[in-house]
Design a protein around this motif. Structure first.
Motif, PDB file in Angstrom:
ATOM      1  N   PHE A 134      -0.553  47.445   1.728  1.00  0.00           N
ATOM      2  CA  PHE A 134      -0.345  46.089   1.208  1.00  0.00           C
ATOM      3  C   PHE A 134      -0.129  46.024  -0.306  1.00  0.00           C
ATOM      4  O   PHE A 134       0.460  45.068  -0.792  1.00  0.00           O
ATOM      5  CB  PHE A 134      -1.543  45.211   1.586  1.00  0.00           C
ATOM      6  CG  PHE A 134      -1.800  45.163   3.063  1.00  0.00           C
ATOM      7  CD1 PHE A 134      -0.831  44.705   3.934  1.00  0.00           C
ATOM      8  CD2 PHE A 134      -3.004  45.609   3.585  1.00  0.00           C
ATOM      9  CE1 PHE A 134      -1.059  44.677   5.297  1.00  0.00           C
ATOM     10  CE2 PHE A 134      -3.242  45.592   4.948  1.00  0.00           C
ATOM     11  CZ  PHE A 134      -2.268  45.126   5.804  1.00  0.00           C
ATOM     12  N   ILE A 135      -0.623  47.020  -1.050  1.00  0.00           N
ATOM     13  CA  ILE A 135      -0.454  46.997  -2.499  1.00  0.00           C
ATOM     14  C   ILE A 135       0.610  48.013  -2.937  1.00  0.00           C
ATOM     15  O   ILE A 135       1.545  47.677  -3.657  1.00  0.00           O
ATOM     16  CB  ILE A 135      -1.783  47.301  -3.213  1.00  0.00           C
ATOM     17  CG1 ILE A 135      -2.844  46.276  -2.789  1.00  0.00           C
ATOM     18  CG2 ILE A 135      -1.582  47.267  -4.731  1.00  0.00           C
ATOM     19  CD1 ILE A 135      -2.505  44.835  -3.128  1.00  0.00           C
ATOM     20  N   MET A 194       2.672  49.524  -0.880  1.00  0.00           N
ATOM     21  CA  MET A 194       3.817  49.362   0.028  1.00  0.00           C
ATOM     22  C   MET A 194       4.356  50.717   0.519  1.00  0.00           C
ATOM     23  O   MET A 194       5.562  50.963   0.520  1.00  0.00           O
ATOM     24  CB  MET A 194       4.933  48.560  -0.658  1.00  0.00           C
ATOM     25  CG  MET A 194       4.523  47.166  -1.106  1.00  0.00           C
ATOM     26  SD  MET A 194       4.033  46.108   0.275  1.00  0.00           S
ATOM     27  CE  MET A 194       5.589  45.766   1.056  1.00  0.00           C
ATOM     28  N   LEU A 232       5.211  51.911   5.561  1.00  0.00           N
ATOM     29  CA  LEU A 232       5.491  50.655   6.263  1.00  0.00           C
ATOM     30  C   LEU A 232       6.131  50.862   7.632  1.00  0.00           C
ATOM     31  O   LEU A 232       5.912  50.059   8.542  1.00  0.00           O
ATOM     32  CB  LEU A 232       6.389  49.764   5.399  1.00  0.00           C
ATOM     33  CG  LEU A 232       5.711  49.145   4.169  1.00  0.00           C
ATOM     34  CD1 LEU A 232       6.710  48.305   3.395  1.00  0.00           C
ATOM     35  CD2 LEU A 232       4.526  48.295   4.584  1.00  0.00           C
ATOM     36  N   VAL A 243       2.355  41.273   8.279  1.00  0.00           N
ATOM     37  CA  VAL A 243       2.256  42.106   7.072  1.00  0.00           C
ATOM     38  C   VAL A 243       2.480  41.263   5.820  1.00  0.00           C
ATOM     39  O   VAL A 243       1.797  41.433   4.805  1.00  0.00           O
ATOM     40  CB  VAL A 243       3.273  43.271   7.132  1.00  0.00           C
ATOM     41  CG1 VAL A 243       3.350  43.996   5.788  1.00  0.00           C
ATOM     42  CG2 VAL A 243       2.880  44.254   8.220  1.00  0.00           C
ATOM     43  N   LYS A 263      -0.290  40.859   2.975  1.00  0.00           N
ATOM     44  CA  LYS A 263       0.021  41.306   1.614  1.00  0.00           C
ATOM     45  C   LYS A 263      -0.320  40.204   0.598  1.00  0.00           C
ATOM     46  O   LYS A 263      -0.832  40.495  -0.484  1.00  0.00           O
ATOM     47  CB  LYS A 263       1.492  41.699   1.486  1.00  0.00           C
ATOM     48  CG  LYS A 263       1.880  42.070   0.066  1.00  0.00           C
ATOM     49  CD  LYS A 263       3.227  42.719  -0.050  1.00  0.00           C
ATOM     50  CE  LYS A 263       3.583  42.950  -1.529  1.00  0.00           C
ATOM     51  NZ  LYS A 263       2.531  43.680  -2.265  1.00  0.00           N
ATOM     52  N   ASN A 309      -2.903  40.792  -2.347  1.00  0.00           N
ATOM     53  CA  ASN A 309      -2.470  40.573  -3.734  1.00  0.00           C
ATOM     54  C   ASN A 309      -3.407  39.600  -4.444  1.00  0.00           C
ATOM     55  O   ASN A 309      -3.744  39.798  -5.609  1.00  0.00           O
ATOM     56  CB  ASN A 309      -1.046  40.021  -3.766  1.00  0.00           C
ATOM     57  CG  ASN A 309      -0.011  41.105  -3.584  1.00  0.00           C
ATOM     58  OD1 ASN A 309      -0.329  42.293  -3.640  1.00  0.00           O
ATOM     59  ND2 ASN A 309       1.224  40.710  -3.362  1.00  0.00           N
TER      60      ASN A 309
END
Length: 207
Positions: A15-16, A18, A21, A188, A192, A196
């Motif tokens: 999520f940070i 990336m 994936l 996703v 994310k 964030n």
């Protein structure tokens, strides 16, 4: 402790950073797939980080990427063979994505960016942090997608337990789009945004 926990939220690989994936979107239709893929990725990441940290002074710069890929491919082959031998159903369900761990950006990225410049001890800590961060992220995606998209939670069968837990109300009328590819992107994307927001909050300094 902060080095171990950094991969869960503030430097979460999915999520940070990336990274990784493709498997995160493809195999997160069931929780059992996420658990199997995550366990394999943690094993490969830990083994390759240790080997790269041990051999970094003996590998010429000109061939360091091919050498890292050979090391990673060795551990991926080991995971693939063990999975075929002891969890053939899971191996068939994950399909080609087990072999594709060898080109997972998390594995090669940590070997190149961290293990090749640090000690074995620090590389082990980094592998565990990133590996369990990936484990946490992928399992969270799969849990949301399977519960909402199928109304079930699929785990490993044991004894009389067939491995499938049905969620009352959702199993009879699931939100089908969440189990499709579009649903994976949707989940996703929202996760994310949450990660964030959490990672952007100021860290409280300890007295």
């Amino acid at each position: 402790m902060s080095d171990i926990s950094k991969g869960f939220i503030r430097e979460n690989p999915i999520f940070i950073l990336m990274l990784g994936l493709c498997p995160s979107l493809a195999v997160s239709t069931q929780v059992v797939n996420a658990l199997g893929m995550s366990a394999g990725t943690v094993f490969v990441l830990l083994g390759s980080n240790i080997m790269v940290a041990l051999l970094k002074d003996f590998i010429p710069d000109e061939i360091h990427i091919p050498a890292y890929i050979v090391i990673i491919a060795t551990f991926v082959t080991l995971v693939d063979l063990l999975m075929q031998a002891y969890a053939p159903g899971l191996s068939k369900s994950l399909g080609v994505f087990v072999q594709l761990i060898v080109v997972n950006c998390i594995i090669l990225g940590r070997a190149e960016a961290f293990a090749s410049k640090n000690t074995v001890k620090d590389s082990i800590v980094d592998a565990l942090s990133m590996g369990f961060g990936f484990f946490f992220g992928l399992t969270l995606i799969a849990l949301i997608r399977e519960v909402l998209g199928a109304g079930t939670i699929t785990l490993f069968p044991m004894g009389s337990f067939n491995g499938v837990i049905e969620i009352p109300g959702l199993s009879s009328s699931p939100i089908r789009i969440i189990s499709l590819s579009a649903g994976a992107l949707f989940v996703v994307g929202y996760l994310k945004a949450v990660f964030n927001w959490i990672s952007s909050r100021p860290v409280k300094e300890e007295n």
